[in-house]
Scaffold this motif. Structure first.
Motif, PDB file in Angstrom:
ATOM      1  N   UNK A   1       0.826  -1.209   0.000  1.00 56.02           N
ATOM      2  CA  UNK A   1       0.000   0.000   0.000  1.00 56.02           C
ATOM      3  C   UNK A   1       0.861   1.262   0.000  1.00 56.02           C
ATOM      4  N   UNK A   2       1.950   1.252   0.814  1.00 51.43           N
ATOM      5  CA  UNK A   2       2.843   2.413   0.884  1.00 51.43           C
ATOM      6  C   UNK A   2       3.505   2.652  -0.469  1.00 51.43           C
ATOM      7  N   UNK A   3       3.898   1.577  -1.120  1.00 54.16           N
ATOM      8  CA  UNK A   3       4.508   1.717  -2.441  1.00 54.16           C
ATOM      9  C   UNK A   3       3.524   2.337  -3.432  1.00 54.16           C
ATOM     10  N   UNK A   4       2.254   1.913  -3.328  1.00 50.72           N
ATOM     11  CA  UNK A   4       1.240   2.488  -4.208  1.00 50.72           C
ATOM     12  C   UNK A   4       1.020   3.963  -3.900  1.00 50.72           C
ATOM     13  N   UNK A   5       0.999   4.281  -2.559  1.00 45.46           N
ATOM     14  CA  UNK A   5       0.822   5.685  -2.162  1.00 45.46           C
ATOM     15  C   UNK A   5       1.994   6.525  -2.653  1.00 45.46           C
ATOM     16  N   UNK A   6       3.225   6.011  -2.450  1.00 48.56           N
ATOM     17  CA  UNK A   6       4.415   6.745  -2.898  1.00 48.56           C
ATOM     18  C   UNK A   6       4.385   6.955  -4.408  1.00 48.56           C
ATOM     19  N   UNK A   7       3.983   5.903  -5.119  1.00 53.47           N
ATOM     20  CA  UNK A   7       3.905   6.030  -6.575  1.00 53.47           C
ATOM     21  C   UNK A   7       2.852   7.059  -6.972  1.00 53.47           C
ATOM     22  N   UNK A   8       1.714   7.028  -6.243  1.00 55.62           N
ATOM     23  CA  UNK A   8       0.646   7.992  -6.539  1.00 55.62           C
ATOM     24  C   UNK A   8       1.099   9.420  -6.248  1.00 55.62           C
ATOM     25  N   UNK A   9       1.792   9.598  -5.091  1.00 59.12           N
ATOM     26  CA  UNK A   9       2.279  10.933  -4.732  1.00 59.12           C
ATOM     27  C   UNK A   9       3.288  11.432  -5.759  1.00 59.12           C
ATOM     28  N   UNK A  10       4.207  10.534  -6.140  1.00 62.48           N
ATOM     29  CA  UNK A  10       5.209  10.926  -7.135  1.00 62.48           C
ATOM     30  C   UNK A  10       4.548  11.273  -8.463  1.00 62.48           C
ATOM     31  N   UNK A  11       3.569  10.453  -8.827  1.00 61.85           N
ATOM     32  CA  UNK A  11       2.864  10.716 -10.087  1.00 61.85           C
ATOM     33  C   UNK A  11       2.083  12.023 -10.012  1.00 61.85           C
ATOM     34  N   UNK A  12       1.433  12.236  -8.844  1.00 62.77           N
ATOM     35  CA  UNK A  12       0.662  13.474  -8.685  1.00 62.77           C
ATOM     36  C   UNK A  12       1.573  14.690  -8.709  1.00 62.77           C
ATOM     37  N   UNK A  13       2.735  14.585  -8.011  1.00 63.47           N
ATOM     38  CA  UNK A  13       3.676  15.708  -7.997  1.00 63.47           C
ATOM     39  C   UNK A  13       4.198  15.979  -9.401  1.00 63.47           C
ATOM     40  N   UNK A  14       4.537  14.871 -10.113  1.00 69.57           N
ATOM     41  CA  UNK A  14       5.025  15.053 -11.479  1.00 69.57           C
ATOM     42  C   UNK A  14       3.959  15.705 -12.356  1.00 69.57           C
TER      43      UNK A  14
END
Length: 265
Positions: free
Chosen positions: A105-118
């Motif tokens: 779940x954390x990996x998905x959240x981190x990926x989502x945050x990174x994607x959102x920031x990008x």
């Protein structure tokens, strides 16, 4: 005379033999008595020994009973420990599954945050490029929401917002990107499309020093400097904080002062 003498001798020998026999008999009686007394003492000692052995056997029986109870308790304890170990093993397996799920779940959240920031950075970049091309970064992005941001952070109502305030004095031109007035507070906002150039920050500091000469009516106000951009690097924010200048950026569709608590009012 010879016969009398012989008979006397025989009688004397017989008496002697009888005396010796009586002595031996008496000696035998004494020894038998001593032996009987010794046997009684031995029997008494044996009786005491038997009693002691009986008591010892009783104690050993009690000890064996206690050991049997102890063994039963130890067996019950071992069974409980086995059950506890089995439960702990099950708990560890559940915790491992939970950690794996949490990590996923954390990996998905981190990926989502990174994607959102990008995505946000890309949107801000395109928005900035578009605004620079149109020359409307100030009017289209910061002016419409500036009064709300000031009210949110400084708890004052803005009475007047003046974009591109330009003053000519003594043959010199002085321009403020946005000047917002709220009672005794004057918010001087410098807007930059490329905010991470150090010389831009120094230029803004110099502009603030010249402000009273070009806009003397602000001498009675408390000037609040704000350096604004779509986004800016952390080292730029740190430099502004050292200079006592608020750093304002765009987050989604709102304006945020990212170093407000580091400076305070």
């Amino acid at each position: 005379m010879a016969r009398v003498s012989t008979a006397a001798q025989r009688l004397s020998a017989l008496e002697k033999a009888m005396m010796e026999l009586a002595y031996e008999s008496r000696l035998t009686e004494i020894k038998l008595k001593q032996l009987a007394e010794g046997m009684e003492e031995f029997k008494a000692e044996m009786r005491v020994f038997k009693d002691e052995m009986k008591a010892f056997k009783d104690e050993m029986k009690d000890f064996k009973d206690e050991m049997r109870v102890f063994q039963d308790e130890m067996k019950a304890f071992k069974d409980e420990m086995k059950d506890f170990k089995d439960e702990m093993r099950g708990f560890k397996d559940e915790m491992k599954d939970f950690k794996d799920q949490t990590l996923s779940f954390q990996e998905k959240v981190d990926a989502y945050i990174a994607e959102s920031k990008a995505s946000r950075d890309e949107m801000n970049k395109k928005w900035g490029e578009l605004a620079r091309k149109m020359g409307t970064l100030i009017e289209d992005i910061f002016v419409p929401s500036l009064d709300l941001a000031i009210e949110k952070y400084f708890h004052v109502a803005v009475k007047d917002v003046m974009p591109r305030r330009k003053i000519r004095r003594d043959g010199q031109t002085f321009e403020v990107d946005i000047l917002a007035l709220a009672g005794e507070l004057a918010f001087v906002v410098e807007v930059k499309a490329s905010p991470n150039r150090v010389e831009y920050v120094h230029d803004f500091v110099e502009k603030l020093e010249k402000l009273p000469r070009f806009i003397p009516e602000l001498k009675s106000c408390q000037v609040i400097p704000i350096y604004a951009a779509l986004d800016m690097a952390e080292n730029t924010v740190n430099l502004l904080t050292k200079k006592g200048i608020y750093a304002m950026v765009v987050r989604g569709d709102i304006l945020e002062i990212v170093n407000f608590h580091e400076i305070g009012r």
